[in-house]
Design a protein around this motif. Structure first.
Motif, short mmCIF file in Angstrom:
data_model
loop_
_atom_site.label_atom_id
_atom_site.label_comp_id
_atom_site.label_asym_id
_atom_site.label_seq_id
_atom_site.Cartn_x
_atom_site.Cartn_y
_atom_site.Cartn_z
N THR A 113 0.86 -1.19 0.00
CA THR A 113 0.00 0.00 0.00
C THR A 113 0.89 1.23 0.00
OG1 THR A 113 -1.73 -1.17 1.21
CG2 THR A 113 -1.83 1.23 1.24
N ARG A 114 0.54 2.18 -0.85
CA ARG A 114 1.32 3.42 -0.93
C ARG A 114 1.48 4.01 0.47
NH1 ARG A 114 -1.29 7.49 -5.07
NH2 ARG A 114 -1.74 8.58 -3.15
N PRO A 115 2.68 4.43 0.84
CA PRO A 115 2.92 4.91 2.20
C PRO A 115 1.94 6.00 2.65
CG PRO A 115 5.00 4.61 1.09
CD PRO A 115 3.93 4.39 0.06
N ASP A 116 1.59 6.92 1.78
CA ASP A 116 0.70 8.00 2.19
C ASP A 116 -0.76 7.55 2.32
OD1 ASP A 116 0.74 7.73 -0.67
OD2 ASP A 116 -0.32 9.63 -0.83
N GLY A 172 -7.28 1.97 6.30
CA GLY A 172 -8.20 0.87 6.08
C GLY A 172 -8.23 0.33 4.66
N ILE A 173 -7.43 0.90 3.78
CA ILE A 173 -7.43 0.47 2.38
C ILE A 173 -6.87 -0.95 2.26
CG2 ILE A 173 -6.47 0.91 0.08
CD1 ILE A 173 -6.54 3.92 0.83
N GLY A 174 -5.72 -1.18 2.87
CA GLY A 174 -5.13 -2.51 2.83
C GLY A 174 -6.03 -3.55 3.49
N SER A 175 -6.69 -3.16 4.57
CA SER A 175 -7.61 -4.07 5.25
C SER A 175 -8.75 -4.48 4.33
CB SER A 175 -8.17 -3.43 6.52
OG SER A 175 -7.14 -3.22 7.47
N GLN A 176 -9.31 -3.53 3.61
CA GLN A 176 -10.39 -3.86 2.68
C GLN A 176 -9.88 -4.77 1.57
OE1 GLN A 176 -13.24 -0.84 1.35
NE2 GLN A 176 -12.44 0.52 2.92
N LEU A 177 -8.67 -4.50 1.09
CA LEU A 177 -8.10 -5.32 0.02
C LEU A 177 -7.84 -6.74 0.51
CD1 LEU A 177 -7.15 -5.42 -2.90
CD2 LEU A 177 -4.94 -4.52 -2.14
N LEU A 178 -7.29 -6.88 1.72
CA LEU A 178 -7.03 -8.21 2.26
C LEU A 178 -8.34 -8.97 2.49
CD1 LEU A 178 -5.09 -10.37 3.18
CD2 LEU A 178 -4.97 -9.26 5.41
#
Length: 138
Positions: free
Chosen positions: A71-74, A79-85
């Motif tokens: 996930t891009r550091p900024d 919660g973006i990575g959580s949704q993707l996972l």
């Protein structure tokens, strides 16, 4: 995260820039490519139509593995990575996987524990970065 997040399947090559930037910025772009990329299912999370998180899923029989989760550091901590996972766990289940695992960077252990993954085996290193295998039944 607001509703302007979209998760969809993408081509392996679309994952390369984020894999490189986030995971191994000091290595060549070739370093982040996987021999099995053509057999994987690759997903991207788009925020405001920009690719901000990627993950690759590989299924072998009833066992799934996800790799190159970046996930891009900024955009981390939103919660973006959580949704993707969560999306990838659902896809793995839909495709018949009964177990899923990853080689996680040790610093991210608590993130994966929140999804029910538990460490298996001993810590190991890629270069100077400590990793551990984490897994769970689906």
């Amino acid at each position: 995260m607001s509703s302007d997040l979209t998760i969809r399947a993408i081509a392996a090559a679309e994952t390369y820039p984020l894999r490189h930037q986030v995971l191994w910025p000091d290595e060549s772009i070739e370093y982040i490519k996987l021999n099995q990329d053509d057999q994987g299912h690759h997903f991207g999370a788009f925020h405001n139509a920009k690719l901000v998180s990627v993950i690759s899923l590989f299924i072998d029989g009833n066992v799934a593995r996800f790799r190159k989760f970046a996930t891009r550091p900024d955009c981390q901590g939103q919660g973006i990575g959580s949704q993707l996972l969560r999306h990838v766990l659902d896809v793995a289940r839909e495709k018949g996987a009964q177990r899923i695992w990853c080689d996680a960077r040790a610093q991210n252990e608590n993130f994966y524990r929140a999804f029910g993954l538990e460490p298996e085996g001993n810590r190991f290193y890629r270069g100077t970065i400590p990793y551990m295998r984490m897994a769970k039944d689906l």
